[in-house]
Design a protein around this motif. Structure first.
Motif: not given
Length: 310
Positions: A241-242, A244-245, A248-249
């Motif tokens: 999640l870290v 992919n986040t 995405g940002r």
């Protein structure tokens, strides 16, 4: 130039959609949802445990295991690596990823070793299992996510199920390979001594195949680590999640930090499992020990008569 598509085209994607959406999901989704209950229970317990354990205690435990199985250098790397993960603020995410990996490997072991034993003892079963494993290993990891979401929904448990499917083949294949590679003369001797199939498996074949099985477990663990990162796309947490986040940002620093933590965790787990496979306790049965086991099954091993008399 002529091609078969000039004669006819097959709506293969429509067939798959009709099968999955029209029949499989409406009829079996409750069954698939129920199947994820044990996975969710094990994952929740491990995630709570790893998060509850103080960082220093967890680091000390992993360092001790690394020192005993893989040497002093690996123990030092473990301490420094875990300290670095904690200092960059990713300790809780790392523990969640660790819980996901342990859960996946646990279920892969429970499913994979019996399947490998079955494949090794039955050529007919191997002919059925082998193409299934081929399909599981050649389908791209991202392709697993679509049917998993439709059948199981989103979240950590569906991500674990996708990881189990993705990481299962190596332990099945190498368990089958290890048992099949046990020397034929030892098998014939065990049969001549009248050992039962269970005695032959437990006292001879599994110990001799243990190093190969552990190599399969190591490969399963590495595949599980790679898949739990991808599973973040369907709602699984942890370091994936870290990463992919961050992507995405366009947060290069955040994505890099998550990637480095994944690399550290992978190195530690890989070295520990390799050390266990190479350790004295899991080297597998020596030839002398195998012969002694066969003699013990027959009741003619040195000291057997004394034990019977006693």
């Amino acid at each position: 130039m002529f091609s078969p598509a000039d004669l006819a085209t097959l709506p293969f994607d429509d067939w798959v959609n009709a099968f999955v959406r029209g029949w499989l999901v409406p009829n079996f989704r409750p069954t698939f949802r129920a199947a994820q209950v044990p996975v969710s229970a094990v994952l929740a317990g491990l995630d709570w445990f790893f998060r509850w354990m103080p960082m220093l205690v967890t680091t000390a435990a992993f360092a001790l295991v690394a020192w005993r199985t893989a040497g002093r250098a690996t123990a030092i790397i473990t301490v420094l690596g875990f300290a670095f993960i904690d200092m960059i603020g990713l300790w809780n995410h790392t523990m969640t990823t660790l819980a996901m990996i342990v859960t996946s490997v646990l279920f892969c072991t429970v499913i994979g070793i019996p399947a490998g034993i079955l494949a090794a003892r039955s050529d007919r079963a191997w002919r059925v299992i082998r193409p299934v494993l081929d399909i599981m290993q050649t389908i791209p990891s991202f392709v697993y996510l679509v049917p998993i979401v439709m059948l199981f929904g989103v979240g950590m448990a569906p991500g674990i199920i996708a990881t189990i499917i993705f990481a299962l083949p190596p332990i099945v294949r190498l368990t089958n390979l290890g048992i099949r590679n046990v020397r034929a003369d030892l098998i014939e001797a065990a049969e001549a001594f009248g050992s039962t199939p269970w005695q032959m498996l437990w006292d001879l074949q599994l110990p001799l195949a243990m190093r190969t099985i552990m190599a399969g477990l190591n490969q399963t663990l590495m595949l599980a680590l790679s898949m739990v990162v991808i599973a973040a796309l369907i709602g699984a947490g942890g370091l994936g999640l870290v990463v992919n986040t961050g992507l995405g940002r366009l947060d290069v620093g955040g994505a890099t930090a998550g990637g480095v933590a994944i690399v550290i965790l992978a190195i530690v787990l890989d070295r520990i499992t390799q050390g266990i496979a190479d350790g004295a306790g899991l080297r597998g049965l020596s030839l002398r020990q195998a012969v002694m086991n066969l003699l013990r099954l027959r009741g003619t091993a040195p000291g057997a008569e004394a034990q019977k008399a006693g």
